[in-house]
Scaffold this motif. Structure first.
Motif, short mmCIF file in Angstrom:
data_model
loop_
_atom_site.label_atom_id
_atom_site.label_comp_id
_atom_site.label_asym_id
_atom_site.label_seq_id
_atom_site.Cartn_x
_atom_site.Cartn_y
_atom_site.Cartn_z
N ALA A 4 28.98 48.44 95.91
CA ALA A 4 28.89 48.00 97.30
C ALA A 4 27.58 47.24 97.54
O ALA A 4 27.55 46.24 98.26
CB ALA A 4 28.98 49.20 98.24
N LEU A 5 26.50 47.71 96.93
CA LEU A 5 25.21 47.02 97.06
C LEU A 5 25.28 45.64 96.41
O LEU A 5 24.74 44.67 96.96
CB LEU A 5 24.09 47.85 96.43
CG LEU A 5 23.73 49.15 97.15
CD1 LEU A 5 22.70 49.94 96.34
CD2 LEU A 5 23.22 48.87 98.54
N ARG A 6 25.93 45.57 95.26
CA ARG A 6 26.09 44.27 94.59
C ARG A 6 26.84 43.30 95.48
O ARG A 6 26.44 42.13 95.64
CB ARG A 6 26.84 44.44 93.27
CG ARG A 6 26.06 45.05 92.18
CD ARG A 6 26.91 45.17 90.94
NE ARG A 6 26.20 45.88 89.90
CZ ARG A 6 26.77 46.48 88.87
NH1 ARG A 6 28.09 46.43 88.73
NH2 ARG A 6 26.05 47.10 87.98
N ILE A 131 17.92 39.28 106.90
CA ILE A 131 16.64 39.77 106.38
C ILE A 131 16.65 41.29 106.34
O ILE A 131 16.26 41.90 105.33
CB ILE A 131 15.47 39.26 107.26
CG1 ILE A 131 15.38 37.74 107.24
CG2 ILE A 131 14.16 39.90 106.82
CD1 ILE A 131 15.08 37.12 105.92
N LEU A 132 17.08 41.92 107.43
CA LEU A 132 17.10 43.40 107.46
C LEU A 132 18.08 43.97 106.45
O LEU A 132 17.80 44.99 105.81
CB LEU A 132 17.43 43.88 108.88
CG LEU A 132 16.35 43.59 109.93
CD1 LEU A 132 16.84 44.00 111.32
CD2 LEU A 132 15.05 44.28 109.58
N ALA A 133 19.23 43.31 106.27
CA ALA A 133 20.20 43.77 105.26
C ALA A 133 19.60 43.65 103.87
O ALA A 133 19.77 44.54 103.03
CB ALA A 133 21.49 42.96 105.36
N SER A 134 18.89 42.57 103.62
CA SER A 134 18.25 42.38 102.32
C SER A 134 17.22 43.47 102.04
O SER A 134 17.15 44.00 100.92
CB SER A 134 17.60 41.00 102.27
OG SER A 134 16.95 40.80 101.05
N ILE A 135 16.43 43.82 103.05
CA ILE A 135 15.45 44.89 102.90
C ILE A 135 16.16 46.22 102.63
O ILE A 135 15.76 46.97 101.73
CB ILE A 135 14.53 44.97 104.14
CG1 ILE A 135 13.63 43.74 104.20
CG2 ILE A 135 13.70 46.25 104.13
CD1 ILE A 135 12.86 43.60 105.50
N ALA A 136 17.22 46.51 103.38
CA ALA A 136 17.97 47.75 103.19
C ALA A 136 18.61 47.81 101.80
O ALA A 136 18.58 48.85 101.13
CB ALA A 136 19.05 47.89 104.27
N ILE A 137 19.16 46.69 101.35
CA ILE A 137 19.79 46.65 100.02
C ILE A 137 18.76 46.93 98.93
O ILE A 137 19.03 47.66 97.98
CB ILE A 137 20.51 45.31 99.78
CG1 ILE A 137 21.74 45.19 100.69
CG2 ILE A 137 20.90 45.13 98.33
CD1 ILE A 137 22.33 43.80 100.78
N SER A 138 17.56 46.37 99.07
CA SER A 138 16.55 46.61 98.05
C SER A 138 16.09 48.06 98.05
O SER A 138 15.86 48.65 97.00
CB SER A 138 15.37 45.66 98.20
OG SER A 138 14.70 45.87 99.41
N ILE A 139 15.96 48.68 99.23
CA ILE A 139 15.58 50.09 99.31
C ILE A 139 16.65 50.97 98.68
O ILE A 139 16.36 51.86 97.87
CB ILE A 139 15.32 50.51 100.77
CG1 ILE A 139 14.05 49.84 101.29
CG2 ILE A 139 15.23 52.02 100.91
CD1 ILE A 139 13.83 49.97 102.80
N LEU A 140 17.91 50.71 99.04
CA LEU A 140 19.02 51.50 98.49
C LEU A 140 19.18 51.28 96.98
O LEU A 140 19.52 52.21 96.25
CB LEU A 140 20.32 51.18 99.22
CG LEU A 140 20.35 51.62 100.70
CD1 LEU A 140 21.60 51.07 101.38
CD2 LEU A 140 20.27 53.13 100.81
N THR A 141 18.94 50.07 96.53
CA THR A 141 19.01 49.79 95.09
C THR A 141 17.94 50.58 94.34
O THR A 141 18.22 51.18 93.30
CB THR A 141 18.83 48.28 94.82
OG1 THR A 141 19.91 47.57 95.44
CG2 THR A 141 18.81 47.98 93.33
N ALA A 142 16.73 50.61 94.89
CA ALA A 142 15.65 51.37 94.25
C ALA A 142 16.01 52.85 94.18
O ALA A 142 15.77 53.51 93.16
CB ALA A 142 14.34 51.17 95.00
N ARG A 143 16.61 53.38 95.24
CA ARG A 143 17.03 54.80 95.24
C ARG A 143 18.12 55.06 94.20
O ARG A 143 18.10 56.07 93.51
CB ARG A 143 17.52 55.21 96.62
CG ARG A 143 16.42 55.37 97.62
CD ARG A 143 16.95 55.88 98.94
NE ARG A 143 15.89 55.91 99.93
CZ ARG A 143 16.07 56.08 101.21
NH1 ARG A 143 17.30 56.24 101.69
NH2 ARG A 143 15.06 56.11 102.04
#
Length: 155
Positions: A4-6, A131-143
């Motif tokens: 889903a993140l991809r 922008i906010l979605a991109s930030i959220a995706i990177s945080i969730l990807t790191a997790r």
């Protein structure tokens, strides 16, 4: 969760260019732009004619930073880059958020001075959401990448 993140990240590769051409605001009388609707791209065109340094900063913040981050995240998602680059990618996302702040500040200043009538348009919300979605995706990807991976047994 990772598929889903991809998919969400790949969608940003399409949504960012749409947001760049979408109207950010509508302005009545602005000597700098002289347009009724202003997008990131039309604003940049006007800035390149009047203030090259500011145009360069906005180009980096609005175009290059978010798109490079999105491409970098896609590379991480598909195993083409190491997850160590997530810190740098996160920083790029914050640079892009600075552009949204500059646009909002510009709208507030123009409304406060009273020289023009300025209304926000749907493109500002789309750009901010990207922008906010991109930030959220990177945080969730790191997790997701920090989670221990299950061990596969050969059988």
């Amino acid at each position: 969760m990772m598929p889903a993140l991809r998919l969400a990240n790949l969608a940003l590769l399409v949504l960012f260019p749409v947001a760049w051409f979408a109207p950010l605001m509508r302005a009545g009388i602005l000597p700098l732009f002289g347009l009724s609707e202003i997008s990131v791209i039309s604003g940049l065109q006007s800035l390149w004619q009047s203030d090259v340094f500011l145009a360069l900063l906005v180009t980096i913040f609005a175009l290059f930073a978010p798109y490079l981050k999105t491409i970098g995240l896609a590379c991480v998602h598909f195993g083409l880059m190491r997850r160590k680059v997530l810190g740098v990618l996160s920083w790029l996302g914050k640079l892009a958020m600075a552009d949204v702040f500059l646009i909002a500040l510009y709208i507030v200043v123009v409304k406060g001075v009273g020289f023009a009538r300025v209304e926000t348009a749907w493109g500002l919300y789309l750009f901010t959401a990207c922008i906010l979605a991109s930030i959220a995706i990177s945080i969730l990807t790191a997790r997701e990448l920090a989670k221990p991976q299950p061990v596969q047994q050969e059988g």
